[in-house]
Design a protein around this motif. Structure first.
Motif, PDB file in Angstrom:
ATOM      1  N   VAL A 276       7.959  -9.475   8.704  1.00 32.19           N
ATOM      2  CA  VAL A 276       6.905  -8.752   9.431  1.00 32.19           C
ATOM      3  C   VAL A 276       6.780  -7.333   8.892  1.00 32.19           C
ATOM      4  O   VAL A 276       5.671  -6.832   8.637  1.00 32.19           O
ATOM      5  CB  VAL A 276       7.200  -8.738  10.941  1.00 32.19           C
ATOM      6  CG1 VAL A 276       6.239  -7.791  11.672  1.00 32.19           C
ATOM      7  CG2 VAL A 276       7.102 -10.148  11.517  1.00 32.19           C
ATOM      8  N   TYR A 277       7.903  -6.657   8.712  1.00 31.74           N
ATOM      9  CA  TYR A 277       7.882  -5.279   8.211  1.00 31.74           C
ATOM     10  C   TYR A 277       7.322  -5.230   6.798  1.00 31.74           C
ATOM     11  O   TYR A 277       6.523  -4.356   6.451  1.00 31.74           O
ATOM     12  CB  TYR A 277       9.290  -4.683   8.249  1.00 31.74           C
ATOM     13  CG  TYR A 277       9.318  -3.192   8.011  1.00 31.74           C
ATOM     14  CD1 TYR A 277       9.254  -2.305   9.080  1.00 31.74           C
ATOM     15  CD2 TYR A 277       9.383  -2.666   6.726  1.00 31.74           C
ATOM     16  CE1 TYR A 277       9.259  -0.932   8.875  1.00 31.74           C
ATOM     17  CE2 TYR A 277       9.391  -1.301   6.507  1.00 31.74           C
ATOM     18  CZ  TYR A 277       9.331  -0.441   7.582  1.00 31.74           C
ATOM     19  OH  TYR A 277       9.329   0.920   7.367  1.00 31.74           O
ATOM     20  N   PHE A 278       7.750  -6.180   5.947  1.00 40.22           N
ATOM     21  CA  PHE A 278       7.290  -6.206   4.557  1.00 40.22           C
ATOM     22  C   PHE A 278       5.780  -6.455   4.506  1.00 40.22           C
ATOM     23  O   PHE A 278       5.068  -5.839   3.705  1.00 40.22           O
ATOM     24  CB  PHE A 278       8.037  -7.286   3.783  1.00 40.22           C
ATOM     25  CG  PHE A 278       7.844  -7.211   2.294  1.00 40.22           C
ATOM     26  CD1 PHE A 278       8.429  -6.196   1.559  1.00 40.22           C
ATOM     27  CD2 PHE A 278       7.097  -8.163   1.630  1.00 40.22           C
ATOM     28  CE1 PHE A 278       8.265  -6.123   0.184  1.00 40.22           C
ATOM     29  CE2 PHE A 278       6.925  -8.108   0.256  1.00 40.22           C
ATOM     30  CZ  PHE A 278       7.510  -7.087  -0.468  1.00 40.22           C
ATOM     31  N   ALA A 279       5.290  -7.349   5.362  1.00 38.59           N
ATOM     32  CA  ALA A 279       3.849  -7.609   5.408  1.00 38.59           C
ATOM     33  C   ALA A 279       3.088  -6.356   5.826  1.00 38.59           C
ATOM     34  O   ALA A 279       2.017  -6.039   5.272  1.00 38.59           O
ATOM     35  CB  ALA A 279       3.554  -8.757   6.371  1.00 38.59           C
ATOM     36  N   ALA A 280       3.622  -5.605   6.790  1.00 37.63           N
ATOM     37  CA  ALA A 280       2.981  -4.362   7.228  1.00 37.63           C
ATOM     38  C   ALA A 280       2.966  -3.335   6.098  1.00 37.63           C
ATOM     39  O   ALA A 280       1.951  -2.665   5.855  1.00 37.63           O
ATOM     40  CB  ALA A 280       3.706  -3.800   8.449  1.00 37.63           C
ATOM     41  N   SER A 281       4.089  -3.200   5.393  1.00 39.67           N
ATOM     42  CA  SER A 281       4.154  -2.221   4.299  1.00 39.67           C
ATOM     43  C   SER A 281       3.240  -2.618   3.156  1.00 39.67           C
ATOM     44  O   SER A 281       2.637  -1.759   2.503  1.00 39.67           O
ATOM     45  CB  SER A 281       5.601  -2.071   3.816  1.00 39.67           C
ATOM     46  OG  SER A 281       6.071  -3.267   3.224  1.00 39.67           O
ATOM     47  N   LYS A 282       3.121  -3.917   2.883  1.00 38.42           N
ATOM     48  CA  LYS A 282       2.220  -4.370   1.837  1.00 38.42           C
ATOM     49  C   LYS A 282       0.760  -4.155   2.228  1.00 38.42           C
ATOM     50  O   LYS A 282      -0.086  -3.864   1.370  1.00 38.42           O
ATOM     51  CB  LYS A 282       2.470  -5.846   1.525  1.00 38.42           C
ATOM     52  CG  LYS A 282       3.719  -6.095   0.696  1.00 38.42           C
ATOM     53  CD  LYS A 282       3.629  -5.396  -0.639  1.00 38.42           C
ATOM     54  CE  LYS A 282       4.866  -5.595  -1.489  1.00 38.42           C
ATOM     55  NZ  LYS A 282       4.799  -4.845  -2.767  1.00 38.42           N
ATOM     56  N   THR A 283       0.460  -4.297   3.510  1.00 44.38           N
ATOM     57  CA  THR A 283      -0.895  -4.005   3.978  1.00 44.38           C
ATOM     58  C   THR A 283      -1.212  -2.527   3.783  1.00 44.38           C
ATOM     59  O   THR A 283      -2.298  -2.149   3.338  1.00 44.38           O
ATOM     60  CB  THR A 283      -1.043  -4.391   5.457  1.00 44.38           C
ATOM     61  OG1 THR A 283      -0.754  -5.787   5.609  1.00 44.38           O
ATOM     62  CG2 THR A 283      -2.444  -4.117   5.964  1.00 44.38           C
ATOM     63  N   LEU A 284      -0.241  -1.680   4.080  1.00 45.32           N
ATOM     64  CA  LEU A 284      -0.416  -0.238   3.896  1.00 45.32           C
ATOM     65  C   LEU A 284      -0.547   0.127   2.419  1.00 45.32           C
ATOM     66  O   LEU A 284      -1.140   1.151   2.073  1.00 45.32           O
ATOM     67  CB  LEU A 284       0.757   0.512   4.518  1.00 45.32           C
ATOM     68  CG  LEU A 284       0.597   2.024   4.657  1.00 45.32           C
ATOM     69  CD1 LEU A 284      -0.574   2.354   5.573  1.00 45.32           C
ATOM     70  CD2 LEU A 284       1.870   2.647   5.185  1.00 45.32           C
ATOM     71  N   ALA A 285      -0.009  -0.697   1.519  1.00 42.30           N
ATOM     72  CA  ALA A 285      -0.114  -0.425   0.086  1.00 42.30           C
ATOM     73  C   ALA A 285      -1.561  -0.389  -0.376  1.00 42.30           C
ATOM     74  O   ALA A 285      -1.878   0.194  -1.422  1.00 42.30           O
ATOM     75  CB  ALA A 285       0.661  -1.483  -0.706  1.00 42.30           C
ATOM     76  N   LEU A 286      -2.473  -0.990   0.414  1.00 42.19           N
ATOM     77  CA  LEU A 286      -3.893  -0.919   0.084  1.00 42.19           C
ATOM     78  C   LEU A 286      -4.402   0.515   0.146  1.00 42.19           C
ATOM     79  O   LEU A 286      -5.411   0.850  -0.477  1.00 42.19           O
ATOM     80  CB  LEU A 286      -4.694  -1.798   1.049  1.00 42.19           C
ATOM     81  CG  LEU A 286      -4.399  -3.307   0.990  1.00 42.19           C
ATOM     82  CD1 LEU A 286      -5.098  -4.034   2.123  1.00 42.19           C
ATOM     83  CD2 LEU A 286      -4.794  -3.884  -0.357  1.00 42.19           C
ATOM     84  N   VAL A 287      -3.707   1.370   0.894  1.00 39.17           N
ATOM     85  CA  VAL A 287      -4.022   2.800   0.935  1.00 39.17           C
ATOM     86  C   VAL A 287      -3.179   3.565  -0.078  1.00 39.17           C
ATOM     87  O   VAL A 287      -3.667   4.443  -0.792  1.00 39.17           O
ATOM     88  CB  VAL A 287      -3.789   3.367   2.351  1.00 39.17           C
ATOM     89  CG1 VAL A 287      -4.054   4.873   2.377  1.00 39.17           C
ATOM     90  CG2 VAL A 287      -4.662   2.659   3.359  1.00 39.17           C
ATOM     91  N   HIS A 288      -1.919   3.227  -0.155  1.00 36.15           N
ATOM     92  CA  HIS A 288      -0.974   3.970  -0.991  1.00 36.15           C
ATOM     93  C   HIS A 288      -1.311   3.874  -2.470  1.00 36.15           C
ATOM     94  O   HIS A 288      -0.923   4.742  -3.263  1.00 36.15           O
ATOM     95  CB  HIS A 288       0.444   3.434  -0.754  1.00 36.15           C
ATOM     96  CG  HIS A 288       1.492   4.488  -0.847  1.00 36.15           C
ATOM     97  ND1 HIS A 288       2.837   4.219  -0.752  1.00 36.15           N
ATOM     98  CD2 HIS A 288       1.408   5.821  -1.026  1.00 36.15           C
ATOM     99  CE1 HIS A 288       3.519   5.335  -0.876  1.00 36.15           C
ATOM    100  NE2 HIS A 288       2.678   6.324  -1.032  1.00 36.15           N
TER     101      HIS A 288
END
Length: 457
Positions: A276-288
């Motif tokens: 769950v955490y990894f999926a959230a961080s990967k979603t945020l990578a769309l901004v990063h």
């Protein structure tokens, strides 16, 4: 914007064998951004498919194995992936082809050797301490480390290609072809009836990493042939390592700061929560990805301004780079918060619980974007040691905060810890750039000043 890009082109014109076409730097920035957009979208799509194929439990295990590869790979390339953006413009500027030929060969050889050594050592350590590690992680961790020599080798090749203003060759292989190949191999495994678990996924990672690194090597060799004619090589390995080592610390600690939360969560939570955490961080990578795209396109240009002694041009380019980083990141972040619940549901049932994590992690991403590529500025202007110290302090802060907050708040604690650490990192980088270079990198003062007046270093 075009004016600043045109000035940067003058500094980097020698990389193209002459000419100072103003549009070249702009095309480089646009190409870099476009590739990172496409790479981020493809990487995100591949993560969704991986999560669906593997299931939350195995996806969490795979996430930790992949994160270990990225972290160790960042620390075993010898710093040459970054120092290429400093040495190659320098050697081309001075016409030192012997030094250039030596650097091009030895940097890649050193990265491959160190990566191989670290891979063997890592596999041995995992085997020795296997009784202290969750059994589900042992084989995937050992398997993924077989990719390490080629992963580090490819990172140095990326740095060389960026230094020659070849964004497609630098970034398409790692950000487009590699995730696509991993995905295709795993889908093929499912179609032929193999078990799609974390171990199969790490085997796909190794296979894809080797194939794409060799593909990139063949194309880079062909592109370099007319630029670097055959001749004697001068090897200054001691000097190269002395300059590259602080850059290695910068890249290594930057990756640790970015990835430490995923690894540390695996110490406290089960693989499903890690997923769950990894999926959230990967979603945020769309901004990063905006920050990393501007950073990749800017580093060797900072070096070019330095070697041309163009302090005014450097300050102006830094101002532009900060704007290019912050405003697209802010816009992308606002848009992401609106659609993130839908995106998380694509990973599978239960992943939507990661939405609050995205909001918490967004604070750190925007803090980093607010100072632009300040770390690349310090590294390329000879202040890599100061940058390394900042990142070391940020990493230690991140670890301490994670250890304190994860047991109390779970996944939210990891997100808060990471954002707090990155907020410190951004403030320290901006203050150091101002003190050492008299250049403002923070977005707020730049809104009220059109140009900084730097002093000589």
């Amino acid at each position: 914007m075009s004016q600043a890009l045109g000035k940067a082109t003058k500094a980097a014109g020698v990389l193209r064998g002459g000419g100072t076409d103003q549009g070249t730097a702009g095309r480089m920035a646009v190409s870099t951004f476009a590739i990172r957009v496409g790479g981020a979208a493809l990487a995100y799509l591949s993560q969704i498919v991986l999560a669906r194929l593997l299931g939350a439990h195995d996806y969490g295990i795979y996430s930790v194995a992949w994160t270990f590869l990225i972290v160790i790979g960042a620390m075993t390339c010898g710093g040459f992936s970054t120092s290429a953006s400093r040495f190659i413009p320098q050697y081309l500027q001075t016409g030192d082809m012997d030094g250039l030929r030596g650097f091009l060969r030895v940097s890649r050889q050193t990265a491959f050797f160190v990566g191989s050594l670290a891979g063997v050592l890592g596999i041995g350590l995992v085997f020795i301490f296997r009784t202290a590690i969750d059994p589900d992680y042992v084989l995937p961790l050992m398997t993924v480390l077989f990719a390490l020599p080629f992963f580090t080798f490819a990172q140095v090749q990326d740095g060389i290609a960026r230094s020659y203003d070849w964004p497609a060759l630098a970034m398409v292989p790692p950000y487009i072809w590699r995730p696509l190949t991993i995905l295709l191999l795993l889908v093929l495994a499912a179609l032929v009836g193999l078990q799609t678990d974390a171990l199969t996924a790490t085997v796909a990672v190794v296979s894809a990493t080797v194939m794409i690194a060799l593909y990139q090597y063949a194309h880079l060799k062909r592109r370099l042939a007319p630029k670097v004619p055959a001749g004697p090589r001068r090897v200054d390995l001691k000097f190269w390592l002395a300059v590259s080592a602080p850059m290695l610390l910068v890249d290594g600690f930057l990756q640790l700061i970015t990835s430490a939360d995923v690894i540390m969560i695996s110490f406290f939570e089960d693989p499903d929560e890690v997923a769950v955490y990894f999926a959230a961080s990967k979603t945020l990578a769309l901004v990063h990805f905006v920050y990393f795209a501007v950073r990749s396109a800017s580093a060797h240009r900072f070096s070019g301004y330095l070697h041309n002694d163009d302090q005014a041009g450097l300050a102006d380019y830094v101002r532009q780079a900060t704007h290019w980083t912050f405003w697209p990141s802010l816009a992308a972040g606002a848009g992401l918060l609106l659609i993130a619940p839908l995106l998380l549901r694509l990973f599978g049932s239960g992943f939507e619980s990661g939405y609050p994590l995205i909001a918490l992690l967004m604070i750190g991403v925007l803090a980093r974007a607010s100072v632009g590529p300040a770390d690349a500025l310090l590294t390329m202007t000879g202040h890599q040691k100061s940058c390394a110290v900042i990142y070391a302090a940020t990493f230690l802060m991140n670890v301490v905060f994670n250890l304190a907050l994860i047991p109390l708040l779970g996944l939210a604690g990891a997100a808060i810890a990471t954002s707090c650490a990155i907020f410190f990192e951004a403030a320290a980088l901006a203050l150091t750039a101002r003190r050492k270079l008299r250049i403002t990198t923070f977005i707020v003062p730049l809104l009220f000043a059109s140009r900084e007046r730097p002093v000589d270093q």
